[in-house]
Write an enzyme that holds these catalytic residues in place. Structure first.
Site, short mmCIF file in Angstrom:
data_model
loop_
_atom_site.label_atom_id
_atom_site.label_comp_id
_atom_site.label_asym_id
_atom_site.label_seq_id
_atom_site.Cartn_x
_atom_site.Cartn_y
_atom_site.Cartn_z
N CYS A 1 13.32 -24.49 -17.54
CA CYS A 1 12.32 -23.42 -17.42
C CYS A 1 11.61 -23.14 -18.73
O CYS A 1 10.50 -22.60 -18.73
CB CYS A 1 12.98 -22.15 -16.89
SG CYS A 1 14.34 -21.52 -17.91
N GLU B 1 14.65 -13.90 -13.98
CA GLU B 1 14.45 -14.93 -14.99
C GLU B 1 13.63 -16.04 -14.34
O GLU B 1 14.15 -16.84 -13.58
CB GLU B 1 15.81 -15.46 -15.49
CG GLU B 1 16.69 -14.39 -16.13
CD GLU B 1 16.10 -13.83 -17.41
OE1 GLU B 1 15.19 -14.47 -17.99
OE2 GLU B 1 16.52 -12.75 -17.84
#
Length: 462
Positions: free
Chosen positions: A253, A219
């Site tokens: 993010c 991720e």
């Protein structure tokens, strides 16, 4: 609060991994009852220590109680509840059709645990991004070794204490430390490595995993673009972009990394965007209880060095000692400039313009595939953007919110990551789908054996 980075000795790490492998081989983690009881204990650990969790996140990142609960604690609790509700159904073998030529055999798919897993978490959401993957690991029947970030030492120390209190180390354990500890852990063989963090470190993790042919879920991140089209609702766009960018002081993010706004509405949009920041945090965000801080002085220095590029339309105030940079809108940004090179991961928001939507999509497609893509405008145009541009996830007329739906997979594509999790996808990410064919012993078709006497008939059935 904790300020020093805890260092788990290498010998202790080796012992924990050996204990977990033996515990998994014992079969203790396989039953639904064991998994449900473990998930319930994890929930008790969170609800029973909410104040300590909030305090640790405040110390590490300056998060308010409200932000800490909404973006870290609540997400994990919702994930646990969802798994508790559906786990027995997910675990049940799935019957599938069997072709006529294989009759009277029957077929099914068993959802089985992978074994001993490693979860390496980042510093930006150090609580949520450590425990949310853990929910999937436990739910799927695995053992898990957790490595929280050394850059959020208060949260790491708390996680280590809570896991030790609520779990046996042979099932779930936490190791703490710097890059040397991380490198030592990665020398071991695991059955899955789940990593959240930068693309640079993701490559290191993937190389280490390749030595053992260990599967990975990465991720990562990237420069997530945000398009504001000519017919966008500017009040809504400004508010939702300002919120998505300033959450956790931009250290998210999937935060909007840069904005592409239609040239005809740029001035109106910028005014509304600045007004939205003021409404959220007042004239001086440094005094707002709801605006966070950068994780370190190194993060501050990296971002401050970018402030000399373009024109600061709003914000720009800094305080190194407080690790503070105000929400900052930067106009007149060169496409090939420093602000457009790497993911900013902070409260700086570069703004570029376009005249035709194709210009915006071409710019996006000229860069690495982002973790998120945001579009503000008509739904039909938004669908066209989705058709033209690939990203891990996306929102039309919103930002961030796709991460909050555990019915949706969350993950990147290309440079922004591989693999998905959240909800059922987490259970599947930490599971092996095992194909099983059951054939009665009392009946045996001779056609499959040499000399293939009925080959002509079998060929017609295939």
């Amino acid at each position: 609060m904790q300020t020093e980075v805890l260092q788990t000795p290498f010998e202790a790490i080796d012992g924990l991994i050996a204990k977990q492998r033996a515990f998994f081989q014992s079969g203790a983690t396989r039953s639904a009852d064991f998994r449900i009881e473990a998930l319930s204990r994890l929930k008790d650990a969170i609800t029973g220590h909410e104040a300590e969790i909030v305090e640790a996140l405040k110390a590490d990142l300056g998060k308010s109680h409200e932000e800490a609960y909404l973006t870290e604690i609540a997400i994990v609790l919702q994930e646990i509840d969802y798994h508790l509700k559906h786990l027995r159904t997910w675990m049940a073998p799935e019957k599938v059709s069997t072709p006529l030529y294989m009759k009277p055999s029957s077929s099914k798919v068993r959802k089985e645990p992978l074994g001993c897993t490693l979860i390496i978490a980042p510093w930006n959401y150090p609580f949520q991004l450590t425990l949310n993957p853990l929910v999937g690991a436990i739910s799927a029947g695995n053992c898990a070794l957790l490595k929280p970030s050394e850059f959020t030492p208060n949260t790491a120390a708390l996680l280590q204490r809570l896991v030790k209190e609520y779990f046996i180390s042979a099932h779930v354990a936490v190791v703490c430390g710097d890059q040397e500890v991380g490198a030592h852990v990665l020398r071991h063989k695991f059955d899955l490595i789940f990593f959240t963090g930068s693309t640079k470190v993701g490559k290191i993790v993937m190389r280490a995993a390749a030595e053992h042919l260990t599967p990975v879920i990465l991720e990562l991140g990237g420069k997530s673009p945000c398009i504001v089209d000519l017919d966008a609702n500017l009040d809504i766009a400004a508010k939702r972009i300002a919120w998505g960018k300033s959450l956790n002081a931009g250290q998210t993010c999937i935060a909007p990394d840069y904005v592409l706004v239609h040239s005809q509405i740029k001035e109106a949009f910028l005014a509304k965007l600045a007004a939205a920041f003021k409404k959220f945090y007042g004239k001086d965000p440094q005094n707002s209880p709801h605006y966070g801080r950068l994780v370190s002085e190194a993060a501050f220095d990296r971002l401050e060095a970018l402030l000399d590029e373009g024109h600061i339309y709003y914000g720009g105030q800094v305080d190194r000692e407080d690790r503070y940079i105000a929400p900052t809108i930067i106009d007149q940004v060169p496409v090939q400039g420093k602000l457009m090179e790497a993911e900013l991961f902070g409260p700086l928001l570069p703004v570029l313009t376009f005249d035709a939507l194709e210009e915006a999509t071409e710019l996006i497609n000229s860069r690495a595939r982002p973790l998120a893509l945001y579009y503000f405008g008509k739904a039909e145009q938004g669908e066209q953007v989705l058709d033209r541009c690939i990203s891990g996830g996306a929102c039309l007329n919103d930002t961030i919110m796709h991460v909050g739906n555990h019915h949706l997979p969350f993950g990147g594509v290309g440079a922004s990551g591989m693999g998905n999790y959240h909800g059922k996808n987490s259970f599947e990410a930490f599971s092996h789908q095992r194909a099983v064919v059951s054939t009665p012993a009392g009946f045996d078709l001779p056609a499959k054996y040499p000399p293939y006497r009925f080959f002509g008939l079998i060929k017609k059935l295939l």
